[in-house]
Design an enzyme around this catalytic site. Structure first.
Site, PDB file in Angstrom:
ATOM      1  CE1 TYR A 135      22.677  12.022  28.411  1.00 34.04           C
ATOM      2  CE2 TYR A 135      24.412  11.798  30.018  1.00 34.04           C
ATOM      3  CZ  TYR A 135      24.006  11.906  28.711  1.00 34.04           C
ATOM      4  OH  TYR A 135      24.949  11.880  27.701  1.00 34.04           O
ATOM      5  CE  LYS A 190      21.054  23.182  17.935  1.00 37.37           C
ATOM      6  NZ  LYS A 190      22.055  23.498  16.900  1.00 37.37           N
ATOM      7  CG  ASP A 222      25.356  23.724  16.331  1.00 36.32           C
ATOM      8  OD1 ASP A 222      25.441  24.592  17.231  1.00 36.32           O
ATOM      9  OD2 ASP A 222      24.525  23.811  15.405  1.00 36.32           O
TER      10      ASP A 222
END
Ligand SMILES: NC(=O)C1=CN([C@@H]2O[C@H](COP(=O)(O)OP(=O)(O)OC[C@H]3O[C@@H](n4cnc5c(N)ncnc54)[C@H](O)[C@@H]3O)[C@@H](O)[C@H]2O)C=CC1
Ligand SMILES: CC(C)CC(=O)C(=O)O
Ligand SMILES: [Mg+2]
Length: 356
Positions: A135, A190, A222
């Site tokens: 971001y 991740k 996930d």
């Protein structure tokens, strides 16, 4: 004590008005000063975060924020879009630690889309790193590709990055929070694909060694998204990066019945904080007087607790919210048969009355 009140756009103005009503009913001595932010500030001053609004926010002991954004600003250059105001406040004030507690109140067990037994008694805390990650990472932009699958084609890119100190400080926040709860931290990453998140995992593990009394579990994002709806009560504190935390906290909001129930606190290293609901400006329901103000009212309670040293007043608000839910009052997002549907202002009034 001074509170900067920044309602913003869409339902932001409606829900902040209710939180202000509740704060005023407490009879505490603090000053509140309002300013424009987001699209409203762009319309009035040509910028979503005018200097005067930033100055007010910096000088205040705490900030009560609504939400920013509307589809009508989506074609503006990115630096002028309303969302830059909240990103700018987070960056300028160093608000790196975002607390998003997902608590399912007993009375709302039936309002969740999940089976009651999965969420009854749910109390988890998502801690989202708020000033780093993709971001904020530079460089970013658009260009003509010189390599990749389509050299010569137009492409866009963003940069995901985290430094060691950024990960260390949010890790300490998470472990310290877990010490006051069930002593379990799930770090969501991740690492199987992204170097940034392998580094995140490594640093989390290192910091975790300073907290032998807290169990540290690592989980890929996930799988975490799946486990959150499969067995949410297996989590205690979830710590993750800016983007994963943004997504997972919206998902977790539905465990509480509605995104209109999820408050948040964003703190810097001097415990100055910005308090806002986890949701956005909801242009689809703005101006109708039907938005749920409870996430914002509960954010005001977090403000009293974390930044203004008023634990008793925070508890009074939280008890009042439970009381109105027990009375069967519901805005449309948490309505179910047998309860009484009320609008935004009626809900705010009921909380004020329930303060006792
Ligand atoms: N911190 C902030 O100011 C944030 C701003 N946004 C902005 O908000 C705008 C709308 O974004 P969306 O993706 O639609 O997300 P959103 O969170 O505003 O709305 C998603 C859905 O939840 C509903 N909803 C949200 N808050 C509610 C409440 N208090 N009571 C009842 N229903 C509620 C909305 O009606 C909508 O159907 C965009 O411009 C976005 O960039 C989005 C998230 C955070
Ligand atoms: C508008 C985004 C920057 C904010 C967001 O979605 C959030 O903080 O949850
Ligand atoms: Mg979000």
């Amino acid at each position: 004590m001074k509170i900067a009140v920044l309602p913003g756009d869409g339902i932001g103005t409606e829900i902040v008005a209710e939180a202000v009503k509740v704060l005023q009913a407490l009879d505490l001595k603090f000053e509140m000063e309002s300013a424009l932010v987001g699209g409203a500030a762009y319309d009035a001053h040509g910028h979503p975060l005018p200097e005067s609004t930033l100055k007010l926010a910096k000088e205040a002991d705490a900030i009560l924020f609504g939400a920013v954004g509307d589809w009508k600003y989506d074609k503006l250059d990115r630096p002028l879009r309303p969302e830059q105001a909240i990103l700018g406040l987070r960056k300028n004030l160093g608000l790196f630690a975002n607390f998003r507690p997902a608590i399912c109140y007993e009375q709302l067990v039936g309002a969740s889309s999940l089976k009651p037994e999965l969420i009854a008694g749910l109390d988890i805390l998502i801690i989202r790193e708020l000033t780093g990650d993709i971001y904020f990472g530079q460089p970013r932009g658009r260009r003509v590709a010189t390599d990749g699958h389509f050299p010569g084609a137009e492409e866009a890119f963003d940069t995901m990055r985290y430094s060691r100190p950024e990960i260390e400080r949010i890790a300490h926040v998470a472990f310290q929070a877990a010490r006051k709860r069930s002593k379990k931290v799930t770090s969501v990453d991740k690492a199987n694909v992204l170097e940034t998140f392998q580094f995140w995992k490594d640093v989390m593990t290192e910091v975790g060694q300073q907290y032998p009394d807290v169990e540290l579990q690592h989980m890929y994002v996930d799988n975490a998204a799946m486990q959150l709806v499969k067995a949410p009560k297996a989590f205690d504190v979830v710590v993750t990066g800016n983007m994963f935390g943004d997504i997972l906290s919206d998902e977790a909001s539905m465990l509480t019945g509605s995104i209109g129930m999820l408050p948040s606190a964003s703190l810097n290293s001097s415990n100055q904080g910005l308090y806002e609901p986890s949701h956005g400006s909801a242009p689809d329901i703005a101006g109708k007087g039907i938005a749920n103000p409870l996430a914002t009212i509960l954010s005001a309670a977090m403000m009293l607790r974390f930044s203004l040293n008023q634990e008793a007043a925070a508890q009074r608000i939280e008890a009042a919210v439970q009381k109105v839910l027990a009375q069967g009052l519901r805005t449309g997002d948490i309505y179910s048969e047998g309860t009484t549907k009320v609008g935004t202002a009626q809900m705010g009034d009921a909380v004020v009355k329930a303060l006792g």
